[in-house]
Every structure is written in structure tokens, then in C-alpha cells.
Design an enzyme around this catalytic site. Structure first.
Site, PDB file in Angstrom:
ATOM      1  N   THR A  45       5.815  -4.338  -6.843  1.00 11.72           N
ATOM      2  CA  THR A  45       6.748  -5.145  -6.067  1.00 11.72           C
ATOM      3  C   THR A  45       6.081  -6.397  -5.524  1.00 11.72           C
ATOM      4  O   THR A  45       6.749  -7.401  -5.267  1.00 11.72           O
ATOM      5  CB  THR A  45       7.336  -4.302  -4.918  1.00 11.72           C
ATOM      6  N   TYR A 133      -1.142   6.302  -9.473  1.00 12.47           N
ATOM      7  CA  TYR A 133       0.206   5.728  -9.597  1.00 12.47           C
ATOM      8  C   TYR A 133       0.692   5.922 -11.022  1.00 12.47           C
ATOM      9  O   TYR A 133       0.162   5.326 -11.955  1.00 12.47           O
ATOM     10  CB  TYR A 133       0.151   4.248  -9.225  1.00 12.47           C
ATOM     11  N   LYS A 161       1.428   8.534  -6.357  1.00 13.08           N
ATOM     12  CA  LYS A 161       2.762   7.932  -6.334  1.00 13.08           C
ATOM     13  C   LYS A 161       3.398   8.223  -7.684  1.00 13.08           C
ATOM     14  O   LYS A 161       2.943   7.736  -8.714  1.00 13.08           O
ATOM     15  CB  LYS A 161       2.694   6.426  -6.095  1.00 13.08           C
TER      16      LYS A 161
END
Length: 291
Positions: A45, A133, A161
Site C-alpha cells: 500500500t 508476508y 501476514k
């Protein structure tokens, strides 16, 4: 263990594409005031793929400086080159990040053994805590639960994550992972269910625009308060969906611009949100009482 709502913070940019560090400072303050548990900087992001290494590290340094120990800072430090990922991890530690987020190597499609050795090398290169991740929709390489559990045996690999939105595999990890291994979802739409089944939090896109609500949702869900969690989550459902109506972070940067929190900048190859997308995100913001 860090629990609750961790924001996958955007990197604000001016219309010429340069990083707006003043706006970034304001966002850090916004999240501290709103009860966010942690800030994940320069991840997906945060447009890490569009930043030069020098800019990437400048953003990490700026967030650490503004946070000033008031909130945990997790620095994106992944790369598809193990050597580069090690360098970013070491630099993140030097700059004062509390933890790093390290993505499964993208494009080169490693095997499970390759993933294991990649993350082991990163962890052994420094003592900073590492969050794995897994986001196969972007990396085209999916780290299986057995590999995650192997990596969880390494002392400074402290969490995961998971951005697969696969609740079955997430709940499997809740059952099998060490109790001190942090499990975060990267999918806002399934975050409530994930935490109700034992997950520890969310690394959230929605929290960029609704940090207080996401923090409250996490507290309720982690506590097992289903009714409160649903009450908080229901008005956010449109955001969970429509902040992905185009590639992240295109919609969320437009949403923050619409809310008056950042300027309109975004870097190619990403482009400004389309008119159709703007209509969707505008409606979702209104449904959540954010504008």
C-alpha cells in the site's frame, strides 16, 4: 505480541510524484490519535515497488522519527533478491524500525525450500523481528503453512501476514503455530472472521481511512464479542470491497485525497482512480460516515 489494527500506510505524494513528508507526518499523528496499534510503512500500500531504495529508506526514517516511540513501526523490507532483502532489513533496523515485513520473493517463483532459505538468511543476518508476508495474488508464489511453521522455529521470525483470504488455512495456522507467533490477515473483508477464529490482528488498508473503527473492530473481535464486532464491521463492508475496485493503493489514495488528508499524487505505472471507481469509493465512504 503486537495485536489489533496495524495500518498498511500509504506514501503520500504530490502531483509531481515526489513524497509529501509533511502529509506523512500528519498521517502518523492521525493513526496514533485514532488508536492504531502499529504502522506498516513502505509495503504494498506504501508503493514500495515504485520507490527508489533511497526514497524507501527516507520514508522509513520519517515514520520512525514522527512516531517517536508512540507507536510501533514495521518497515517493509522485502525483495525478490535475498541480498537486497537483507540490506533493506539491516537498514530498517539501523533507522529504528521495531520490526520488518518481508514478502515472499516475487517474479522468480521460488520453491518452498527456496522460500525457507530466503527468509532464514534474512533472519540470521540481524536480530530485528521479522514478519513474513504471503500474498500470492501479487507474488505468484504461495508459501504453504508447513513452510511457515518451519520458519516459525527461527527465534526472530515472529509472525505472518496472510493475504490469501483463505480462512481455512488461516484457522489451520491458528491451531498449529506456536502461541507466541503473531498471525495477521492482510484481507480486510475477512478480518473479523479471522480474529474471531483466533487471529491476532489485521494489517489493514481500510484503516487508512477508518483507523478508529478498525481499532475498535479488532478489540471486539479479539475479545470474542461477535455482536459488537458485527456492529462495527457492517458499515465498513463497502470500504473493504471497493478499496480494491482497482489495484491497491489507487482507491485508498483517492479516498484519502477526498477526505482532505493527502494530495493527489501517485506514481506510474499506477494511475488516478477512474470516474467509475470514484463513484464506488465515494459511496463506501458515505456509508461508513467518513464524509
Amino acid at each position: 505480541m503486537l495485536t489489533g489494527s496495524l495500518v498498511a500506510i500509504v506514501t503520500p505524494m504530490l502531483e509531481d510524484g515526489s513524497v509529501d513528508f509533511e502529509a506523512l507526518d500528519r498521517l502518523v499523528d492521525f493513526h496514533i490519535e485514532s488508536g492504531t496499534s502499529g504502522i506498516v510503512a513502505v509495503g504494498t500500500t506504501g508503493e514500495s515497488a515504485a520507490l527508489a531504495v533511497e526514497e524507501h529508506l527516507q520514508v522509513v526514517a520519517a515514520v520512525v522519527k514522527r512516531a517517536a516511540g508512540r507507536i510501533k513501526v514495521i518497515a517493509g523490507a522485502g525483495a525478490n533478491s535475498t541480498h537486497e532483502a537483507i540490506d533493506l532489513t539491516r537498514e530498517s533496523r539501523r533507522l529504528g524500525a521495531d520490526q520488518v515485513l518481508s514478502v515472499v520473493p516475487y517474479y522468480n517463483k521460488p520453491t518452498q525450500e527456496g522460500m525457507y532459505r530466503h527468509f532464514r538468511a534474512i533472519a540470521e543476518s540481524t536480530d530485528i523481528p521479522v514478519i513474513l508476508y504471503n500474498v500470492p495474488g501479487r507474488t505468484v508464489a504461495d508459501m504453504c503453512n508447513d513452510t511457515v511453521l518451519r520458519l516459525a522455529e527461527i527465534p526472530n521470525i515472529i509472525g505472518l501476514k496472510d493475504a490469501t483470504a483463505d480462512l481455512a488455512r488461516c484457522c489451520d495456522l491458528v491451531k498449529r503455530a506456536p502461541k507466541d507467533f503473531a498471525l495477521y490477515t492482510g484481507d480486510d473483508a475477512t478480518a473479523m472472521a479471522f480474529m474471531l477464529c483466533g487471529g491476532h490482528g489485521v494489517i489493514s488498508v481500510t484503516a487508512n481511512v477508518a483507523p478508529r473503527q478498525m481499532a475498535e473492530l479488532c478489540r471486539a473481535a479479539i475479545a470474542g464479542d461477535v455482536q459488537a464486532a458485527r456492529r462495527i464491521n457492517d458499515p465498513l463492508q463497502g470500504l473493504h470491497k471497493d478499496l480494491f475496485c482497482e489495484a491497491n493503493p489507487i482507491p485508498v489514495k483517492w479516498a484519502l485525497e477526498r477526505m482532505g488528508r493527502i494530495p493527489a499524487g501517485i506514481r506510474l505505472p499506477l494511475t488516478r482512480l477512474s470516474d467509475a471507481g470514484q463513484s464506488k469509493v465515494e459511496a463506501a465512504l458515505k456509508a461508513a460516515n467518513l464524509i
